[in-house]
Design a protein around this motif. Structure first.
Motif, PDB file in Angstrom:
ATOM      1  N   ARG A  23       8.348   3.150  13.717  1.00 37.14           N
ATOM      2  CA  ARG A  23       7.067   3.467  14.348  1.00 37.14           C
ATOM      3  C   ARG A  23       6.898   4.963  14.537  1.00 37.14           C
ATOM      4  O   ARG A  23       5.787   5.472  14.547  1.00 37.14           O
ATOM      5  N   PHE A  26       6.297   6.171  10.640  1.00 29.92           N
ATOM      6  CA  PHE A  26       5.163   5.611   9.901  1.00 29.92           C
ATOM      7  C   PHE A  26       4.083   5.127  10.855  1.00 29.92           C
ATOM      8  O   PHE A  26       4.369   4.734  11.979  1.00 29.92           O
ATOM      9  N   VAL A  28       0.079   2.910  10.575  1.00 24.83           N
ATOM     10  CA  VAL A  28      -0.950   2.273   9.751  1.00 24.83           C
ATOM     11  C   VAL A  28      -2.311   2.737  10.261  1.00 24.83           C
ATOM     12  O   VAL A  28      -2.576   2.694  11.465  1.00 24.83           O
ATOM     13  N   THR A  30      -6.577   2.507   9.660  1.00 30.05           N
ATOM     14  CA  THR A  30      -7.692   1.782   9.045  1.00 30.05           C
ATOM     15  C   THR A  30      -8.774   2.785   8.673  1.00 30.05           C
ATOM     16  O   THR A  30      -9.190   3.599   9.498  1.00 30.05           O
ATOM     17  N   ARG A  45      -6.678  -0.425   4.784  1.00 30.03           N
ATOM     18  CA  ARG A  45      -5.605   0.053   5.661  1.00 30.03           C
ATOM     19  C   ARG A  45      -4.594   0.789   4.804  1.00 30.03           C
ATOM     20  O   ARG A  45      -4.267   0.345   3.706  1.00 30.03           O
ATOM     21  N   LEU A  47      -0.774   3.069   4.752  1.00 33.24           N
ATOM     22  CA  LEU A  47       0.483   3.385   5.409  1.00 33.24           C
ATOM     23  C   LEU A  47       0.687   4.891   5.322  1.00 33.24           C
ATOM     24  O   LEU A  47       0.644   5.469   4.233  1.00 33.24           O
ATOM     25  N   ARG A  49       3.032   8.250   6.317  1.00 35.78           N
ATOM     26  CA  ARG A  49       4.333   8.774   6.752  1.00 35.78           C
ATOM     27  C   ARG A  49       4.088  10.091   7.460  1.00 35.78           C
ATOM     28  O   ARG A  49       3.437  10.990   6.915  1.00 35.78           O
ATOM     29  N   VAL A 150      -0.513   9.825   3.189  1.00 38.02           N
ATOM     30  CA  VAL A 150      -0.678   8.416   2.847  1.00 38.02           C
ATOM     31  C   VAL A 150       0.339   8.056   1.767  1.00 38.02           C
ATOM     32  O   VAL A 150       0.413   8.725   0.741  1.00 38.02           O
ATOM     33  N   ARG A 152       0.692   4.576   0.720  1.00 41.83           N
ATOM     34  CA  ARG A 152       0.067   3.548  -0.106  1.00 41.83           C
ATOM     35  C   ARG A 152      -0.978   2.783   0.677  1.00 41.83           C
ATOM     36  O   ARG A 152      -0.985   2.789   1.897  1.00 41.83           O
ATOM     37  N   ARG A 153      -1.850   2.126  -0.064  1.00 45.82           N
ATOM     38  CA  ARG A 153      -2.814   1.214   0.541  1.00 45.82           C
ATOM     39  C   ARG A 153      -2.094  -0.091   0.842  1.00 45.82           C
ATOM     40  O   ARG A 153      -1.228  -0.525   0.103  1.00 45.82           O
ATOM     41  N   MET A 154      -2.430  -0.711   1.943  1.00 40.10           N
ATOM     42  CA  MET A 154      -1.760  -1.965   2.324  1.00 40.10           C
ATOM     43  C   MET A 154      -2.623  -3.161   1.951  1.00 40.10           C
ATOM     44  O   MET A 154      -3.772  -3.087   1.771  1.00 40.10           O
TER      45      MET A 154
END
Length: 154
Positions: A23, A26, A28, A30, A45, A47, A49, A150, A152-154
């Motif tokens: 947490r 990383f 998340v 939106t 959404r 992800l 780092r 970013v 990647r897209r989740m």
């Protein structure tokens, strides 16, 4: 204490420690709005780092804080209503990092500045320039405002 109780307790503590570490590294986010179309859609959404400016490369998608002086009325459900400015997370594309030449056709060199991006700053653009609030409007993004890159897209 029995060994049967100790092993699950230790596993739970280890899992909690790993979760806490994740947490911190990383988050998340939106996506709201259309400034990153066609790359990202409203509601996607991503992800992220947590990273500093030195880890950003040109063409990376980055997330940073932005302050909107005049929030839209009514304030969207995803935003915190307040009497003052609204602070939001923003996703944009880094097009120039510290030491890179400032893209003259897109972002003016600030008065008294050099022709390269200063240390601790980024130049960012939205993929949908017709509606994007980005470096063309407010100049460089300071490192203090950067949340991360970013992944990647989740």
């Amino acid at each position: 204490m029995s060994l049967l109780f100790t092993v699950p307790a230790m596993a739970a503590l280890a899992l909690a420690a790993v979760t806490l570490g994740m947490r911190r590294a990383f988050v998340v986010v939106t996506v709201r709005g259309i400034s990153m179309l066609p790359t990202l859609q409203d509601g996607d959404r991503v992800l992220v780092r947590r990273r500093g400016v030195t880890a950003v490369r040109p063409d990376d998608l980055v997330v940073f804080t932005d302050v909107i002086d005049e929030p839209p009325v009514p304030v969207p459900a995803w935003a915190e209503e307040d009497d003052g400015p609204l602070t939001v997370l923003v996703v944009k594309r880094a097009i120039a990092v510290p030491g890179d030449p400032v893209p003259e056709t897109r972002v003016p060199v600030l008065a008294g500045g050099t022709a390269s991006v200063p240390t601790g700053r980024l130049v960012v653009l939205g993929d949908n320039p017709a509606v994007s609030r980005d470096s063309r409007l407010y100049g460089y993004v300071a490192e203090e405002r950067l949340l991360g890159v970013v992944i990647r897209r989740m």
